[in-house]
Design a protein around this motif. Sequence first.
Motif, mmCIF file in Angstrom:
data_model
loop_
_atom_site.group_PDB
_atom_site.id
_atom_site.type_symbol
_atom_site.label_atom_id
_atom_site.label_comp_id
_atom_site.label_asym_id
_atom_site.label_seq_id
_atom_site.Cartn_x
_atom_site.Cartn_y
_atom_site.Cartn_z
ATOM 1 N N THR A 299 -2.034 73.460 -97.070
ATOM 2 C CA THR A 299 -0.883 74.023 -97.772
ATOM 3 C C THR A 299 -0.527 73.240 -99.034
ATOM 4 O OG1 THR A 299 0.619 72.753 -96.356
ATOM 5 C CG2 THR A 299 0.104 75.014 -95.687
ATOM 6 N N GLU B 228 -5.757 81.878 -84.296
ATOM 7 C CA GLU B 228 -5.013 80.730 -83.770
ATOM 8 C C GLU B 228 -5.147 80.581 -82.256
ATOM 9 O OE1 GLU B 228 -1.828 83.985 -84.601
ATOM 10 O OE2 GLU B 228 -3.736 83.294 -85.445
ATOM 11 N N GLN C 246 -3.427 71.299 -91.468
ATOM 12 C CA GLN C 246 -2.574 72.373 -91.997
ATOM 13 C C GLN C 246 -1.782 71.892 -93.209
ATOM 14 O OE1 GLN C 246 -0.114 73.671 -88.749
ATOM 15 N NE2 GLN C 246 -1.779 74.759 -87.710
#
Length: 384
Positions: free
Chosen positions: A382, A309, A378
């Motif tokens: 997910t 990250e 993201q």
Amino acid sequence: MEELVTSSQKAHYGQFKALVATEVEPFVEQWDREQKHPDSIIALLAKSGYLGSTLPLKYGGKAWDFITFGLLNEALGRGSSALTDLITVQGMVSMTLLKWGTDEQREIWLPQLARGETIGAFALTEPGAGSAIESLETKFRRIDGSNNLVLNGQKKWISYGQVAGLFLVFGNLEQKPLACLISQGTPGLEIEPIKEMLGFRAAGLAQINFHDVEVASNNLVGKPGYALSHVAPIGLQYGRISTACSATGLLRGCFEESISYASTRKIASQTLGNIGVIQSMIARMGTDLEAARLLCYAACRAEDEHLPESFAKTLMAKYHSSRAAVRAAADAVQIRGASGCHESSRVARYYRDAKLMEILEGTTQVHEHLIGKMFLDQVKTTSR
């Protein structure tokens, strides 16, 4: 953020701030007026090891972690954004060579960069491209019967281009992005100083013109086709960390100048700081400062620990700190009133320098595009 750093990092930070207080802040307005730095301050930074702060010891560097590097930039940013830009570009060039340079290139150039014997310049931006680095018009072409290349084109807004001894240059070879090293004095290399910038006036910006510059094959950095996808991102990541921390230092300067002025300036029978709207400005400034410090710390820690990250955290740190610095500088001028609009006031320079923070190493809009896409991706990941 004080509780997050080690005693060693804290000690270094104290040394950085002491140097800025004695060797930078008393002279920075003069440098700004003259639009250049004297050789003496560059030599002092080199002697202190700041120009090779994160390079390995074997190349003459300090091998400092990125948190210490961030604290260096924060401390220098409080004193002079233009001087901090030297730390930025020197690191962008040296860290790119550390990752993608050949053994020969590392052995020749990294010790010189670490010792300040050579100043580096990251020649990526072009007059017609700006942050759209995929639109490079600088061209390489092959020389018949030779492994060498010829380079033609222009680069603009290149920090320290006026004094650089080594240029890391990006262009296209047969539609494939390519990077190379070009030394000052190479035939066909022309440097045009850029003066009267809004901010960063002492950072020696220049336009670099290439007229049939011959590039030896051993001066190529990385493989053709990898310059923008692999080589440039190393320098840009390093530059964004540096700029984020430098902007945080400028933000701290605005905050400290504002609370000092507001606590002593009298309006009738009360100090300026007792006025509600002034308290609101200072509250916003102080909160932005704390958030910027934490974001910069997180970005530096992620880089130190090689976390996946790291890229995202660096983008957010640079995005927030640069925007917050612009807000803080505007409020700092507003708090001082007319005196804040005069060159004798430090906040006037902060105001000019801060705006460039939103443009360096990718504009605010480029960061918004990248960060927004990152968050959306993201969600997509997910929800699968």
